[in-house]
Design an enzyme around this catalytic site. Structure first.
Site, PDB file in Angstrom:
ATOM      1  N   ARG A  68      33.597 -25.789  35.998  1.00 31.25           N
ATOM      2  CA  ARG A  68      33.667 -26.626  34.792  1.00 31.25           C
ATOM      3  C   ARG A  68      33.478 -25.789  33.530  1.00 31.25           C
ATOM      4  O   ARG A  68      33.989 -26.152  32.466  1.00 31.25           O
ATOM      5  CB  ARG A  68      32.638 -27.746  34.888  1.00 31.25           C
ATOM      6  N   LYS A 120      25.135 -18.991  47.058  1.00 27.66           N
ATOM      7  CA  LYS A 120      25.439 -19.909  48.145  1.00 27.66           C
ATOM      8  C   LYS A 120      24.846 -19.392  49.459  1.00 27.66           C
ATOM      9  O   LYS A 120      24.585 -18.197  49.608  1.00 27.66           O
ATOM     10  CB  LYS A 120      26.961 -20.028  48.309  1.00 27.66           C
TER      11      LYS A 120
END
Length: 498
Positions: free
Chosen positions: A350, A276
């Protein structure tokens, strides 16, 4: 919590100390107990209301410092508008407003739960108390110095004066359990990642054993044997070992299928190899807000002795980019046997949930599964921070969640699912890929999760906008909101306890 809150209930005859909070309706109409309490001030309230143009509208406040005739530092009048129009959540908000007007340096306050329209139901007074407890929370355990203007009392004693004290105490007991669960969730979300790493998170979840919750912790070797490679792949770049924690509360009939709650617990998310940007990365300590909610919820169910069998499961990992970290292009085989191509290592939540969902479904055969996750920035683009995204394969479960969301103020908005979106996560090399591109990002993430629930009724709550860095409200001034505890406890209480 900055200082401790000591919450008590007492009859109207209790003498207020330091701060007195009263409620009034439109037109500055006070109840009989409130009028009696301020008799020594003469027409002070009337004059102050006129000077401040205060008319008792809902959520408006008249604040009188050092009221003459009363041995108080402050007299606060909170407007409720028309009391007959108030719903339960409005009373919770009023409690938050009342608590918010108690100065930080005060050590005592009395809230007079008296309206001009007559006696308030015990349940509504208990809602006021819930709002008080939620608003009182602050996470300041790492502050060692304060400015003189920031002095706080070591403990504030808040007395709620009401008619029928015993009935109010009874009504508040389950609400107090829920408030404590929210506090636990907020504490977990607010903790820095150097303190709350996967092993420590699992240890704290283990504290639920004291309440009669059965807690099982799966370590890396046990998860390898189970084939939970999607979850393990996320954490393999960290020096902190991943964990899965299974919490069971058996308050229902023996052998009855449980309800199940699954939480994403990424204690810190750098994004992994798909790292990030640096700006704002500190917020990624809160990427475990879903798991925090599950722990807080299990606490609430146990303390109030909910008549239900419930499973709480959290996958706890740290996503770091060292030489052992998984790479874009890697393919992992999940516990279900399905394979996932890793396109972006920052789409890690996920992967964690896919294995935990399958494990819970296969092991416990629940009535339903609800997962919570700070899963996608896309849901914030779609809904902002006022609603959590709701995805479901079952209309009945979805409708119930929407209803209790409105009742508690933890609102959810249903988003679509459909086979058209499945095409976006088809992979050339595996059964699926872990991202589907920018368009519909929250939906394609939910589509992936749906592949791991079979036909079990299931709902996915994307709480990226509501679980951390959430808007400040009358009942929450914390960066970590504890979102999900209240709405899911209400879901269980209204629909799954007998």
């Amino acid at each position: 919590m900055s200082g401790a809150l000591k919450l008590e209930f007492a009859p109207f005859s209790t003498s207020p100390k330091e701060v007195l909070v009263l409620f009034c309706e439109d037109g500055v109409k006070l109840g009989s107990a409130a009028r009696k309490a301020i008799e020594p001030t003469g027409d002070l309230v009337t004059r102050a209301a006129a000077a401040d143009r205060f008319k008792g509208k809902n959520a408006s406040v008249l604040d009188i410092v050092a009221p003459s005739g009363l041995e108080l530092s402050r007299l606060v009048i909170v407007g409720v508008g028309k009391a007959r129009d108030l719903k339960a959540q409005d009373f919770v908000k009023l409690g938050g407003i009342a608590m918010g007007k108690v100065p930080a340096a005060a050590s005592a306050a009395t809230i007079l739960a008296d309206f001009p329209g007559g006696a308030i139901k015990p349940e509504r007074i208990a809602d006021i108390a819930l709002g008080v407890q939620l608003r009182a929370y602050a996470f300041e355990r790492y502050k060692t110095k304060r400015k003189d203007s920031e002095d706080k009392a070591a403990e504030v004693k808040v007395t709620i004066a009401a008619a029928g004290v015993a009935a109010v105490q009874k009504a508040f007991a389950p609400r107090g359990a829920v408030a404590d669960g929210v506090t636990i969730a907020r504490d977990l979300v607010n903790e820095p990642a150097n303190i709350l790493y996967p092993e420590e998170f699992a240890r704290r979840a283990g504290n639920l054993k004291k309440l009669g919750v059965a807690v099982e912790v799966l370590d890396v070797e046990e998860m390898k044997k189970l084939g939970m490679n999607a979850l393990l792949g996320v954490g393999q770049g960290s020096e902190h070992a991943s964990r899965t924690v299974i919490m069971r509360w058996n308050g229902g009939k023996r052998g009855a299928a449980p309800v199940a709650f699954i939480g994403k617990g990424v204690c810190f998310d750098t994004g992994g190899i798909s790292i990030k940007p640096a700006a704002g990365m500190e917020d990624m300590k809160g990427d475990m807000a879903g798991a925090a909610c599950v722990v807080g919820l299990m606490h609430a169910l146990a303390v109030r002795e909910a008549k239900v069998n419930a499973v709480g499961a959290i996958g706890i990992v740290e996503n770091m980019p060292d030489g052992k970290a998984q790479r874009p292009g890697d393919i992992v085989t999940t516990m279900s046997g399905q394979t996932i191509e890793i396109i972006n290592t920052d789409a890690e939540g996920r992967l964690v949930l896919s294995d935990v969902l399958h494990y819970v479904n296969k092991t416990f055969k629940p009535k339903f599964m609800i997962d919570l996750a700070t899963l996608t920035g896309a849901i914030i683009v779609a809904l902002g921070q006022e609603y959590a995204g709701l995805f479901a394969n079952d209309d009945k479960l979805a409708d119930r969640l929407i209803k209790v969301g409105k009742e508690t103020g933890e609102r959810v908005w249903r988003m679509p699912l459909g086979p058209e979106y499945d095409k976006m996560i088809d992979s050339k090399f595996a059964d699926m890929k872990n991202t589907g591109g920018r368009h519909g990002g929250a939906i394609t993430a939910a589509q992936l999760l749906q592949r791991f629930v079979d036909k079990t009724p299931w709902a996915h709550l994307d709480i990226a906008g509501t679980g951390m860095g959430s808007p400040q409200t009358d009942i929450n001034k914390s960066w970590g909101s504890g979102f999900g505890v209240r709405v899911l406890d209400r879901l269980v209480a209204e629909h799954y306890e007998k």
